[in-house]
Design a protein around this motif. Structure first.
Motif, PDB file in Angstrom:
ATOM      1  N   LYS A  98       0.838  -1.207   0.000  1.00  0.00           N
ATOM      2  CA  LYS A  98       0.000   0.000   0.000  1.00  0.00           C
ATOM      3  C   LYS A  98       0.871   1.256   0.000  1.00  0.00           C
ATOM      4  CE  LYS A  98      -1.773   1.524   3.868  1.00  0.00           C
ATOM      5  NZ  LYS A  98      -2.533   1.702   5.098  1.00  0.00           N
ATOM      6  N   TYR A  99       1.897   1.282   0.826  1.00  0.00           N
ATOM      7  CA  TYR A  99       2.784   2.435   0.887  1.00  0.00           C
ATOM      8  C   TYR A  99       3.587   2.587  -0.405  1.00  0.00           C
ATOM      9  CZ  TYR A  99       1.714   2.752   5.861  1.00  0.00           C
ATOM     10  OH  TYR A  99       1.077   2.874   7.066  1.00  0.00           O
ATOM     11  N   LYS A 100       4.003   1.463  -0.984  1.00  0.00           N
ATOM     12  CA  LYS A 100       4.731   1.529  -2.250  1.00  0.00           C
ATOM     13  C   LYS A 100       3.846   2.142  -3.328  1.00  0.00           C
ATOM     14  CE  LYS A 100       5.070  -1.774  -5.239  1.00  0.00           C
ATOM     15  NZ  LYS A 100       5.300  -3.061  -5.867  1.00  0.00           N
ATOM     16  N   GLN A 101       2.587   1.732  -3.388  1.00  0.00           N
ATOM     17  CA  GLN A 101       1.684   2.253  -4.406  1.00  0.00           C
ATOM     18  C   GLN A 101       1.436   3.746  -4.216  1.00  0.00           C
ATOM     19  OE1 GLN A 101       0.838   0.443  -7.138  1.00  0.00           O
ATOM     20  NE2 GLN A 101       0.293   2.494  -7.816  1.00  0.00           N
ATOM     21  N   VAL A 121      11.472   0.022  -4.497  1.00  0.00           N
ATOM     22  CA  VAL A 121      11.634   0.768  -5.746  1.00  0.00           C
ATOM     23  C   VAL A 121      13.076   1.241  -5.811  1.00  0.00           C
ATOM     24  CG1 VAL A 121      10.964   2.838  -7.034  1.00  0.00           C
ATOM     25  CG2 VAL A 121       9.232   1.580  -5.768  1.00  0.00           C
ATOM     26  N   VAL A 122      13.676   1.138  -7.000  1.00  0.00           N
ATOM     27  CA  VAL A 122      15.003   1.693  -7.225  1.00  0.00           C
ATOM     28  C   VAL A 122      14.849   2.841  -8.210  1.00  0.00           C
ATOM     29  CG1 VAL A 122      17.327   1.274  -8.123  1.00  0.00           C
ATOM     30  CG2 VAL A 122      16.180  -0.489  -6.772  1.00  0.00           C
ATOM     31  N   SER A 123      15.335   4.010  -7.819  1.00  0.00           N
ATOM     32  CA  SER A 123      15.332   5.200  -8.668  1.00  0.00           C
ATOM     33  C   SER A 123      16.758   5.392  -9.158  1.00  0.00           C
ATOM     34  CB  SER A 123      14.909   6.429  -7.859  1.00  0.00           C
ATOM     35  OG  SER A 123      13.714   6.191  -7.161  1.00  0.00           O
ATOM     36  N   ALA A 124      16.974   5.160 -10.451  1.00  0.00           N
ATOM     37  CA  ALA A 124      18.328   5.207 -10.991  1.00  0.00           C
ATOM     38  C   ALA A 124      18.290   5.743 -12.416  1.00  0.00           C
ATOM     39  CB  ALA A 124      18.932   3.797 -10.984  1.00  0.00           C
ATOM     40  N   PRO A 125      19.445   6.155 -12.941  1.00  0.00           N
ATOM     41  CA  PRO A 125      19.488   6.526 -14.353  1.00  0.00           C
ATOM     42  C   PRO A 125      19.029   5.334 -15.198  1.00  0.00           C
ATOM     43  CG  PRO A 125      21.521   7.168 -13.241  1.00  0.00           C
ATOM     44  CD  PRO A 125      20.737   6.331 -12.278  1.00  0.00           C
TER      45      PRO A 125
END
Length: 155
Positions: A98-101, A121-125
């Motif tokens: 739920k928090y991820k969404q 979640v990975v935030s990357a180039p």
């Protein structure tokens, strides 16, 4: 009376354990398979085994070759920053889907590509995301930006 109740309980526990013993030992190999069991284990990536990375910043960071510095430690998420020669990126984990969404819905305002797994979640180039996907599993998701544009609209 108390002694016999205790004795009966012990006998029942022993009988239960003995009943499960053949099941536990039946799974073990014997004979010819012993040589194979003693040989070197085959290296299998997480995705080849159908396994996704666990939702823990430090574990995911280790799988990607970095030691994350924790930036956010909150009830709804944990976020770690990685600085490597290949590039900088963030790893965010969540206690529930739920928090991820909710996080993804908020991030969609800004757009971009993210590697998304179960509770992380990975935030990357973008150039790093496919390599990380091979190591961690998950899916690369393109989020549409709905925020203000850089140029004024012609209306």
């Amino acid at each position: 009376m108390r002694q016999s109740v205790r004795g009966n309980a012990r006998r029942a526990a022993l009988a239960g354990a003995l009943a499960l013993l053949p099941l536990a030992t039946a799974c073990g190999g014997g004979g010819e398979g012993d040589a194979a069991a003693k040989s070197e284990p085959t290296k299998v990536s997480a995705t080849a085994a159908g396994v996704v990375a666990p939702a823990k910043v430090e574990v995911i960071a280790g799988l990607t070759g970095c030691e994350a510095k924790i930036r956010v430690e909150a009830e709804q998420l944990r976020e770690g920053a990685c600085h490597t020669k290949k590039g900088d990126y963030l790893i965010t984990t969540f206690p529930t889907e739920k928090y991820k969404q909710t996080w993804l819905d908020t991030a969609s305002i800004y757009g971009g590509k993210y590697l998304v797994g179960t509770r992380w979640v990975v935030s990357a180039p973008p150039k790093l995301l496919e390599g990380f996907r091979a190591q961690l599993g998950g899916t690369v998701q393109q989020l549409r930006g709905t925020g203000p544009s850089a140029a004024p609209s012609a209306s």
